[in-house]
Design a protein around this motif. Structure first.
Motif, mmCIF file in Angstrom:
data_model
loop_
_atom_site.group_PDB
_atom_site.id
_atom_site.type_symbol
_atom_site.label_atom_id
_atom_site.label_comp_id
_atom_site.label_asym_id
_atom_site.label_seq_id
_atom_site.Cartn_x
_atom_site.Cartn_y
_atom_site.Cartn_z
ATOM 1 N N ALA A 284 -1.401 -2.412 -6.516
ATOM 2 C CA ALA A 284 -1.572 -3.340 -5.391
ATOM 3 C C ALA A 284 -0.361 -3.290 -4.470
ATOM 4 O O ALA A 284 -0.490 -3.287 -3.233
ATOM 5 N N ARG A 285 0.819 -3.225 -5.068
ATOM 6 C CA ARG A 285 2.039 -3.151 -4.260
ATOM 7 C C ARG A 285 2.092 -1.858 -3.466
ATOM 8 O O ARG A 285 2.431 -1.845 -2.279
ATOM 9 N N ARG A 286 1.745 -0.738 -4.117
ATOM 10 C CA ARG A 286 1.811 0.546 -3.433
ATOM 11 C C ARG A 286 0.750 0.650 -2.333
ATOM 12 O O ARG A 286 0.981 1.252 -1.289
ATOM 13 N N LEU A 287 -0.420 0.063 -2.552
ATOM 14 C CA LEU A 287 -1.445 0.062 -1.508
ATOM 15 C C LEU A 287 -0.956 -0.704 -0.282
ATOM 16 O O LEU A 287 -1.183 -0.285 0.865
ATOM 17 N N THR A 288 -0.270 -1.814 -0.527
ATOM 18 C CA THR A 288 0.269 -2.587 0.592
ATOM 19 C C THR A 288 1.306 -1.772 1.348
ATOM 20 O O THR A 288 1.362 -1.790 2.586
ATOM 21 N N ARG A 289 2.113 -1.043 0.625
ATOM 22 C CA ARG A 289 3.097 -0.174 1.282
ATOM 23 C C ARG A 289 2.392 0.885 2.140
ATOM 24 O O ARG A 289 2.849 1.200 3.243
ATOM 25 N N MET A 290 1.295 1.461 1.624
ATOM 26 C CA MET A 290 0.556 2.457 2.404
ATOM 27 C C MET A 290 0.041 1.852 3.712
ATOM 28 O O MET A 290 0.067 2.499 4.764
ATOM 29 N N ALA A 291 -0.445 0.609 3.636
ATOM 30 C CA ALA A 291 -0.954 -0.056 4.828
ATOM 31 C C ALA A 291 0.150 -0.214 5.864
ATOM 32 O O ALA A 291 -0.065 -0.029 7.066
ATOM 33 N N VAL A 292 1.352 -0.551 5.417
ATOM 34 C CA VAL A 292 2.473 -0.769 6.322
ATOM 35 C C VAL A 292 3.008 0.552 6.872
ATOM 36 O O VAL A 292 3.311 0.670 8.059
ATOM 37 N N VAL A 305 -5.968 -6.872 4.330
ATOM 38 C CA VAL A 305 -6.938 -6.464 3.306
ATOM 39 C C VAL A 305 -6.225 -6.220 1.979
ATOM 40 O O VAL A 305 -6.708 -6.630 0.909
ATOM 41 N N CYS A 306 -5.060 -5.569 2.031
ATOM 42 C CA CYS A 306 -4.313 -5.288 0.798
ATOM 43 C C CYS A 306 -3.810 -6.571 0.137
ATOM 44 O O CYS A 306 -3.915 -6.733 -1.083
ATOM 45 N N ILE A 307 -3.254 -7.469 0.945
ATOM 46 C CA ILE A 307 -2.751 -8.731 0.389
ATOM 47 C C ILE A 307 -3.897 -9.544 -0.199
ATOM 48 O O ILE A 307 -3.782 -10.128 -1.292
ATOM 49 N N ASP A 308 -5.033 -9.579 0.499
ATOM 50 C CA ASP A 308 -6.195 -10.311 -0.009
ATOM 51 C C ASP A 308 -6.708 -9.708 -1.318
ATOM 52 O O ASP A 308 -7.072 -10.434 -2.251
ATOM 53 N N SER A 309 -6.756 -8.371 -1.392
ATOM 54 C CA SER A 309 -7.246 -7.732 -2.616
ATOM 55 C C SER A 309 -6.282 -7.978 -3.769
ATOM 56 O O SER A 309 -6.701 -8.169 -4.918
ATOM 57 N N TRP A 310 -4.988 -7.982 -3.455
ATOM 58 C CA TRP A 310 -3.963 -8.256 -4.471
ATOM 59 C C TRP A 310 -4.150 -9.684 -5.004
ATOM 60 O O TRP A 310 -4.141 -9.916 -6.216
ATOM 61 N N GLU A 311 -4.324 -10.645 -4.078
ATOM 62 C CA GLU A 311 -4.519 -12.035 -4.493
ATOM 63 C C GLU A 311 -5.818 -12.191 -5.281
ATOM 64 O O GLU A 311 -5.878 -12.952 -6.260
ATOM 65 N N THR A 312 -6.862 -11.487 -4.870
ATOM 66 C CA THR A 312 -8.130 -11.550 -5.598
ATOM 67 C C THR A 312 -7.962 -11.030 -7.015
ATOM 68 O O THR A 312 -8.500 -11.604 -7.976
ATOM 69 N N LEU A 332 -8.289 1.545 3.279
ATOM 70 C CA LEU A 332 -7.101 2.247 3.774
ATOM 71 C C LEU A 332 -7.412 3.710 4.078
ATOM 72 O O LEU A 332 -6.933 4.265 5.075
ATOM 73 N N ALA A 333 -8.201 4.339 3.211
ATOM 74 C CA ALA A 333 -8.505 5.755 3.414
ATOM 75 C C ALA A 333 -9.269 5.966 4.718
ATOM 76 O O ALA A 333 -9.068 6.971 5.406
ATOM 77 N N LEU A 334 -10.138 5.025 5.077
ATOM 78 C CA LEU A 334 -10.969 5.192 6.259
ATOM 79 C C LEU A 334 -10.366 4.567 7.515
ATOM 80 O O LEU A 334 -10.909 4.732 8.613
ATOM 81 N N ALA A 335 -9.256 3.863 7.380
ATOM 82 C CA ALA A 335 -8.626 3.226 8.532
ATOM 83 C C ALA A 335 -7.937 4.271 9.414
ATOM 84 O O ALA A 335 -7.519 5.330 8.929
#
Length: 435
Positions: A284-292, A305-312, A332-335
């Motif tokens: 979850a942390r690494r996905l958030t980094r990818m988004a940033v 989306v990453c923060i929401d998925s992490w919280e979920t 993220l892959a399709l963004a």
């Protein structure tokens, strides 16, 4: 007196040898796989042809032939083969090994010392090999499953050539299975799809495959289907070390798949890490980094989306929570991708280092006291809300510093709009400052 002691003892039947031992290659030509290092033009092949074998570090996953290759290299070069394991060998044991190697050398024979799991030796123990390698007492062949550049001393690496061995391909494993069938004098009781599953279960490990084949060969009955095979055998545990190189290889694969806009590959590496036991919170942390880092303002929603998925995930826990993270992976892959802000940020940091402690211009300094107002703090500041178009166009960089450009939005995603804004304000700034 009984003649019990005069009766010759009956020869005891030889204990059955494991299939892996019975199929151990007798020559390097019989080694399955690794042609990239054993072929005539490959590193080991060239060394042997030239008669100049050097110390080696054999780096590769389990079950690809590291021990076998070392033993055959000793045979082919007429060196005494001595095998030790770093797990069970201490300093006194090493001293004995070196003393015996010196005796052999004095009698005209060299020693190939094979050290399994060499990365388990500490720095001092690794340094202990150096003088004996340099004076020719031993030719060291170390085996490791870990990245030598992380685990072995630079001094040791400088005196040995690293040889990378690869996991066995499905074609290699099939050849090994056929060789096992010849040794067993019968075909494995497997249907075609079950045979494919057996090779997959070995996961590139030849020794694991032979162990599985021994279990299958003991079965008496009709050929097994894939489901029947799965009930009888356990799949080999996936090779994954949450703190080792494999951890970094897989997270790198996930990150690059997301950056490359491939949702299928991204989901695959995401699943591989979960199957290996990775902590979903790390992902979850690494996905958030990818988004940033890789999406940024091209899609401002990506970070949310990453923060929401992490919280979920935190609310649902496993295994349901991982699906929320999978949603983020696909999003993220399709963004749209942009590192515009990332590049600008690094450039701004570099400029901040280069310009030292240049103060802000007087007109944008804070002036909470009369003295500060008297010496010009805040004087001439243009309040943007009072300006035409809500934009004053003042210069906010230190006096004497040429205005740089850090952020240049690409024509992707939401940053298309930001690019229009950047150009709009640049045009207005030119008008205001020019006027």
């Amino acid at each position: 007196m009984s003649d019990l002691f005069d009766t010759p003892a009956r020869p005891q039947p030889e204990a059955p040898r494991p299939l892996a031992d019975r199929l151990r290659p007798k020559t390097l030509a019989e080694v399955i796989g690794q042609t990239h290092v054993l072929g005539p033009e490959a590193p080991l092949g060239a060394m042997l042809a030239a008669g100049s074998l050097s110390s080696l570090i054999l780096w590769g996953p389990p079950g690809v032939g590291k021990t076998t290759i070392a033993r055959l290299l000793a045979d082919q070069t007429n060196l005494a083969f001595v095998q030790i394991s770093a797990i069970f060998t201490g300093v006194p044991d090493l001293r004995k090994v070196f003393e015996q190697a010196k005796i052999r050398r004095a009698n005209g024979q060299g020693t190939l010392l094979f050290v399994d799991e060499i990365h388990r030796f500490n720095k001092a123990q690794q340094d202990g090999f150096l003088p004996h390698m340099e004076d020719g007492t031993i030719l060291l062949v170390g085996a490791t499953t870990e990245n030598p550049s992380f685990e072995l001393n630079a001094a040791l690496l400088s005196r040995a050539q690293v040889v990378v061995l690869e996991r066995l391909s499905l074609a290699d494993l099939e050849r090994l299975a056929q060789r096992a069938e010849q040794e067993l004098h019968r075909a494995l009781p497997l249907k075609a799809e079950a045979r494919e599953a057996l090779l997959d279960m070995a996961d590139g490990d030849g020794r694991a495959l032979l162990n599985l084949i021994e279990q299958v060969a003991a079965y008496k009955g009709a050929p097994l289907t894939r489901d029947q095979l799965s009930q009888r055998l356990m799949r080999r545990a996936t090779k994954y070390d949450k703190s080792g190189e494999e951890h970094y290889n897989l997270i790198s694969a996930l990150h690059k798949s997301v950056r490359g806009s491939d949702p299928d590959a991204a989901l695959y590496w995401f699943a591989r890490m979960l199957e290996g036991g990775e902590d979903p919170r790390f992902l979850a942390r690494r996905l958030t980094r990818m988004a940033v880092e890789d999406i940024g303002l091209a899609d401002p929603q990506a970070q949310a989306v990453c923060i929401d998925s992490w919280e979920t995930y935190e609310r649902l826990g496993s295994p349901e929570g991982e699906l929320a993270l999978a949603n983020a992976v696909v999003y993220l892959a399709l963004a749209p991708k942009s590192n515009g802000v990332y590049v600008a940020y690094k450039a701004a940091r570099a400029a901040a280092r280069d310009t030292g402690s240049l103060p802000p211009p007087l007109h944008i300094r804070n002036a909470p006291t009369k003295l500060m107002k008297d010496i010009g703090y805040g004087a001439g500041y243009a309040y943007d809300h009072d300006a035409e178009d809500g934009f004053s166009g003042q210069d906010y960089f230190p006096e004497g510093m040429k205005r740089p450009v850090f952020y240049t939005p690409p024509e992707r995603g939401f940053e298309r709009e930001l690019k229009k804004r950047v150009e709009y304000f640049a045009k207005l700034r030119g008008k205001r400052q020019g006027g």
